[in-house]
Write a protein that holds these residues in place. Structure first.
Motif: not given
Length: 149
Positions: A1-4, A6-7, A72
């Motif tokens: 999950d890239r967005q997770k 990065v966040t 992650t």
């Protein structure tokens, strides 16, 4: 999950923006701030920064990162360590730390080997370990000697 991911990386770095990125020392007894004190300071900083957003998910992501119990979080931590190793490689290429320069932080290690010595045992993903080996090889080529781990 890239967005997770990065966040999670951003929320981690936001805390360090306020507290400073306190380096992990390789030598026993050289840690400038106890780990529990560092964690409390970072928790306080992150809590203060996310409070105006009334978003408990951001604090939860920071906690997940700190626990490193998920793939992650492990990946994001590994990339944080990779960032430190890339920084050491860049510093070496720039001759940023000359042997003649007195620097107590590098007393036990030659040049910037401590960056690699503290990172090496902390990788939790195969991807992180592979990148680490590639960067360490480049660093050793710049030095003309093996890295002291």
């Amino acid at each position: 999950d890239r967005q997770k991911a990065v966040t999670m990386a951003l929320i981690h770095d936001l805390g360090e923006a306020r507290t400073g990125d306190i380096a992990t020392r390789a030598e026993d007894g050289r840690q400038t701030i106890p780990t529990c004190e560092k964690e409390l300071a970072e928790r306080s900083a992150v809590s203060d920064l996310v409070e105006p957003f009334e978003d408990s998910e951001l604090l939860s992501l920071w906690e997940e990162y700190e626990a490193r119990d998920t793939p992650t979080a492990q990946f994001v931590k590994d990339m944080d360590l990779i960032d430190n190793c890339l920084q050491a490689l860049k510093y070496e290429r720039q001759n940023r730390y000359d042997d003649a320069e007195a620097n107590d932080h590098f007393a036990e290690f030659e040049n910037l080997d401590e960056f690699f010595a503290t990172a090496a045992p902390r990788f939790q993903t195969e991807f992180g370990e592979d990148l680490f080996e590639q960067i360490k090889t480049k660093y050793e080529q710049e030095l003309g000697r093996p890295c002291q781990l």
